[in-house]
Design a protein around this motif. Structure first.
Motif, PDB file in Angstrom:
ATOM      1  N   LYS A  74     -10.964 -29.724  -3.396  1.00  0.00           N
ATOM      2  CA  LYS A  74     -12.049 -29.052  -4.100  1.00  0.00           C
ATOM      3  C   LYS A  74     -12.958 -28.354  -3.095  1.00  0.00           C
ATOM      4  O   LYS A  74     -13.168 -28.842  -1.993  1.00  0.00           O
ATOM      5  N   ALA A  75     -13.478 -27.232  -3.508  1.00  0.00           N
ATOM      6  CA  ALA A  75     -14.417 -26.497  -2.663  1.00  0.00           C
ATOM      7  C   ALA A  75     -15.472 -25.871  -3.561  1.00  0.00           C
ATOM      8  O   ALA A  75     -15.148 -25.375  -4.649  1.00  0.00           O
ATOM      9  N   GLN A  83     -17.067 -25.943  -9.019  1.00  0.00           N
ATOM     10  CA  GLN A  83     -16.153 -26.066  -7.894  1.00  0.00           C
ATOM     11  C   GLN A  83     -14.815 -25.445  -8.255  1.00  0.00           C
ATOM     12  O   GLN A  83     -14.410 -25.435  -9.417  1.00  0.00           O
ATOM     13  N   ASP A  84     -14.122 -24.926  -7.250  1.00  0.00           N
ATOM     14  CA  ASP A  84     -12.759 -24.465  -7.430  1.00  0.00           C
ATOM     15  C   ASP A  84     -11.809 -25.557  -6.940  1.00  0.00           C
ATOM     16  O   ASP A  84     -12.082 -26.240  -5.945  1.00  0.00           O
ATOM     17  N   TRP A  85     -10.705 -25.716  -7.642  1.00  0.00           N
ATOM     18  CA  TRP A  85      -9.720 -26.742  -7.307  1.00  0.00           C
ATOM     19  C   TRP A  85      -8.453 -26.067  -6.798  1.00  0.00           C
ATOM     20  O   TRP A  85      -7.959 -25.103  -7.398  1.00  0.00           O
ATOM     21  N   PHE A  86      -7.897 -26.588  -5.713  1.00  0.00           N
ATOM     22  CA  PHE A  86      -6.766 -25.971  -5.037  1.00  0.00           C
ATOM     23  C   PHE A  86      -5.642 -26.986  -4.819  1.00  0.00           C
ATOM     24  O   PHE A  86      -5.892 -28.179  -4.640  1.00  0.00           O
ATOM     25  N   SER A 210     -12.253 -19.231  -2.596  1.00  0.00           N
ATOM     26  CA  SER A 210     -12.837 -19.285  -3.928  1.00  0.00           C
ATOM     27  C   SER A 210     -12.815 -17.942  -4.653  1.00  0.00           C
ATOM     28  O   SER A 210     -12.507 -16.904  -4.070  1.00  0.00           O
ATOM     29  N   TYR A 211     -13.160 -18.002  -5.918  1.00  0.00           N
ATOM     30  CA  TYR A 211     -13.222 -16.885  -6.862  1.00  0.00           C
ATOM     31  C   TYR A 211     -11.846 -16.548  -7.440  1.00  0.00           C
ATOM     32  O   TYR A 211     -11.612 -16.709  -8.620  1.00  0.00           O
ATOM     33  N   TYR A 212     -10.906 -16.065  -6.609  1.00  0.00           N
ATOM     34  CA  TYR A 212      -9.618 -15.632  -7.134  1.00  0.00           C
ATOM     35  C   TYR A 212      -8.421 -16.234  -6.398  1.00  0.00           C
ATOM     36  O   TYR A 212      -7.283 -15.900  -6.709  1.00  0.00           O
ATOM     37  N   GLY A 213      -8.640 -17.087  -5.411  1.00  0.00           N
ATOM     38  CA  GLY A 213      -7.512 -17.568  -4.631  1.00  0.00           C
ATOM     39  C   GLY A 213      -6.877 -16.416  -3.873  1.00  0.00           C
ATOM     40  O   GLY A 213      -7.538 -15.425  -3.553  1.00  0.00           O
TER      41      GLY A 213
END
Length: 254
Positions: A74-75, A83-86, A210-213
């Protein structure tokens, strides 16, 4: 002012390290005389999703290799509470044979048509976001070549200054080198084995941008000797460009 200078210096040192040290060198994308693979003819399902392994132009694509451990990172999304999850492949090592595995249905691979001259790009589809945001570009992407390659490059899309990791592997699953690509920006990234050794059997790419990968297009690879010319301070140029990106860049609408 001191903080800015330190940031520029750190970026330049990182780029110099990639270009001059280790078994892999930064190289000119145009200097790779080999096969170029785009993804305009890839047929995907609803919303551009691809379930199962993808084979295109003699290269196979999946989420990860057998032996790699898929986890979630997560970031914080800059400027937002969310948060964005990757996908994360930082633990585990591929087993001998470098066998590709597909991700779960709806969380494997996908293509997106940007509506410009480059057309479709390929990306990993990451975990479901807590706020329902599109996970396209937040997943891991792995590729297996039919034969060993000495160089590879690609055009990276949707880079927003985050981190990305490119791991290069031999057929026996051993790591050739792990390359930190951040801060990522749209543009060509290309690498060649020192001495032209053709033992790059595959790679894994994952990110925390983040935002769009991120997504990739124009994958180019060669098994012959490629021009392994170091690229002076590409990180500095990328850093300066990122400073203008927020004001000048036209963002895609999903």
């Amino acid at each position: 002012m001191k903080r800015i200078l330190k940031t520029l210096l750190a970026s330049a040192l990182l780029s110099a390290g990639l270009a001059q040290a280790g078994p892999v060198l930064s190289t000119s994308y145009a200097g790779i005389a080999g096969t170029t693979l785009n993804f305009d003819n890839v047929v995907a399902g609803a919303d551009g999703l691809i379930n199962g392994l993808l084979t295109s132009g003699g290269v196979s694509f999946g989420e990860r290799f057998a032996g790699q451990v898929l986890s979630m990172a997560k970031a914080p999304r800059p400027g937002e509470v969310a948060q964005d999850w990757f996908d994360d492949l930082s633990t585990g090592a591929p087993t001998a044979g470098l066998s590709l595995l597909a991700g779960a249905s709806g969380h494997n691979l996908g293509v997106y048509d940007y509506g410009d001259s480059r057309g479709q790009a390929l990306a990993g589809v990451g975990p479901s976001m807590a706020d329902g945001a599109d996970p396209f570009g937040f997943g891991a992407l792995s590729a297996r070549f039919a034969i060993g390659q000495s160089s590879l490059g690609f055009y990276l899309r949707d880079g927003d200054g985050g981190a990305a990791t490119l791991n290069l592997y031999r057929t026996d699953g051993s790591l050739i080198q792990s390359l930190a690509l951040g801060p990522v920006a749209d543009g060509y990234y290309a690498f060649a084995r020192d001495g032209g050794v053709a033992d790059i059997a595959g790679f894994s790419l994952y990110n925390r941008d983040s935002y769009y990968g991120i997504s990739i297009d124009e994958l180019r690879f060669a098994s012959g000797a490629a021009a392994a010319q170091s690229v002076p301070e590409p990180g500095t140029a990328a850093l300066l460009a990122l400073g203008l990106m927020g004001a000048l860049r036209s963002r895609r609408k999903r």
